[in-house]
Design a protein around this motif. Sequence first.
Motif, PDB file in Angstrom:
ATOM      1  N   GLY A 104     -19.692  -0.644  -1.382  1.00 12.48           N
ATOM      2  CA  GLY A 104     -20.830  -1.541  -1.164  1.00 12.48           C
ATOM      3  C   GLY A 104     -20.696  -2.886  -1.878  1.00 12.48           C
ATOM      4  O   GLY A 104     -21.379  -3.841  -1.549  1.00 12.48           O
ATOM      5  N   SER A 142     -11.528   4.484  -0.715  1.00 14.41           N
ATOM      6  CA  SER A 142     -12.337   3.748   0.263  1.00 14.41           C
ATOM      7  C   SER A 142     -12.617   4.602   1.492  1.00 14.41           C
ATOM      8  O   SER A 142     -13.750   4.651   1.983  1.00 14.41           O
ATOM      9  CB  SER A 142     -11.641   2.449   0.665  1.00 14.41           C
ATOM     10  N   ASP A 174     -14.909   0.702 -10.224  1.00 15.67           N
ATOM     11  CA  ASP A 174     -15.994   0.728  -9.225  1.00 15.67           C
ATOM     12  C   ASP A 174     -17.206   1.510  -9.704  1.00 15.67           C
ATOM     13  O   ASP A 174     -18.306   1.294  -9.228  1.00 15.67           O
ATOM     14  CB  ASP A 174     -15.476   1.334  -7.920  1.00 15.67           C
ATOM     15  N   GLY A 196     -18.048   1.165  -5.183  1.00 11.27           N
ATOM     16  CA  GLY A 196     -17.083   0.106  -4.909  1.00 11.27           C
ATOM     17  C   GLY A 196     -16.889  -0.249  -3.454  1.00 11.27           C
ATOM     18  O   GLY A 196     -16.220  -1.239  -3.154  1.00 11.27           O
ATOM     19  N   GLU A 234       0.852  -1.196   0.000  1.00  8.91           N
ATOM     20  CA  GLU A 234       0.000   0.000   0.000  1.00  8.91           C
ATOM     21  C   GLU A 234       0.888   1.247   0.000  1.00  8.91           C
ATOM     22  O   GLU A 234       1.783   1.371   0.834  1.00  8.91           O
ATOM     23  CB  GLU A 234      -0.930  -0.012   1.230  1.00  8.91           C
ATOM     24  N   ILE A 292     -22.244   4.189   1.140  1.00 13.84           N
ATOM     25  CA  ILE A 292     -23.623   3.702   0.961  1.00 13.84           C
ATOM     26  C   ILE A 292     -23.613   2.334   0.282  1.00 13.84           C
ATOM     27  O   ILE A 292     -22.908   2.124  -0.710  1.00 13.84           O
ATOM     28  CB  ILE A 292     -24.449   4.691   0.103  1.00 13.84           C
TER      29      ILE A 292
END
Length: 388
Positions: free
Chosen positions: A343, A42, A337, A341, A32, A48
């Motif tokens: 959810g 993210s 996404d 992306g 990362e 949502i």
Amino acid sequence: MYDLVIVGGGVWGCAAALAALEQGCGRVLLLEASPVLAGESSGKSGGIMSEFAGHPDDRVWVARSRALFEAAAQASGDAGMVRRYGRLVVAGTAEAPAFRRVADELGAEGMVSEMLSPEQVRARFPLVDGLATDTFGLWTPGAWHLNATGYAQTIVSAARARGLEVRLRHRVHAVRIADDRIRLEGPAGPDGTHATVEGARVLIAAGTWTRKLLQTAGIDIPYRPYRVQLSSIAFAAAESLPIISETATDMYITPDGPGSLLVGDGTQLWEHDPDAYEQAGDPAFEAEIAAGLARLVSSAGDSAHLRRSWAGLCGATPDRRPLLGPVAERLYIACGDNGSGVGRGPALGELAARVAMGVEPAPARLDPFRFPSADFRLRPGSGFLVPD
Ligand SMILES: Cc1cc2nc3c(=O)[nH]c(=O)nc-3n(C[C@H](O)[C@H](O)[C@H](O)COP(=O)(O)OP(=O)(O)OC[C@H]3O[C@@H](n4cnc5c(N)ncnc54)[C@H](O)[C@@H]3O)c2cc1C
């Protein structure tokens, strides 16, 4: 050499890491670039998740992702990781037939939805008092607000317990394809040489950087990052509201725990460079969403206050479906996404891990090369709600 290297510690990459170890993969490394997990799209998201999805794949991925989020919430003891608020989609009456069609389809699968007139919306949610007469509200109780950062941290802890190695602050600069392995060139050391990591297989889940990173290996994909914005707003009655999405403006509102709302908008219709875009919210955006919130919820006009705004990127594809599968021998990607992306991310990360390990064939419908990589038109909205 690692059996599997995953590039990108967002929801998709973290979910893939845990899934790979659960499937029995040997040495797994997660790389990362940021100092934290889920610090990019993210962590910036509205969080949502809605089961009211036009595409059957999305319904499967949302159901699986919800199960994975709930398992993580239980494991961590953080009940706030998944909060059920339900969702009200506000649309023009001309859109009613398309929504009715999806509602009927979902009803056959046992999902509850109701189409409400503006008066019925007000009776159900007294604070939502500003729907125009030529609109309706589609109410679905199956919608949640998620904490993506908490989820990523929880599942990476579980994966570390199974042997996952994690390197933060490790940006992969270039991908090199060798005969029997993939080489990932990392940050330069004190002597100027680049630390290289090797994997028998590599999964790139680098969100909106995925295309740029692949280009270092001479590979191009049909993928364009676009900018979206979000504001955190203090509003005492936040949790008396449902999640609200308005199709005419692309604005959405979600409770974000007690006394807090997140209010955002949709696509900015031109491509943005993930290394060079404005990360602060625009003053015009803040004014627009404050007016939009006050229009739908009149009491917010006086009593809601902006805390801060920010912008992040999402990744568009020509058909607004993910790109997931091999792009070269032993090299896999999972991205695209199209604004939804978090959810669907846990399920897609899990699928990507299975595909990269050869446990499951890559679905042809998600083939990264199913379109030419030439530019394509960015479209408003997420394409998640009602199929094109
Ligand atoms: C403002 C906003 C609101 C949103 N609202 C919602 C919502 O309500 N619901 C929803 O479902 N989705 C929403 N989204 C979309 C959602 O955030 C994304 O779809 C999701 O986060 C994608 O996860 P990811 O793991 O693919 O990408 P990311 O979270 O961006 O993770 C990719 C990671 O890869 C790392 N990386 C990149 N390049 C390299 C490299 N070369 N080497 C090492 N690491 C690298 C990055 O640092 C990053 O951490 C929203 C997005 C934004 C920006």
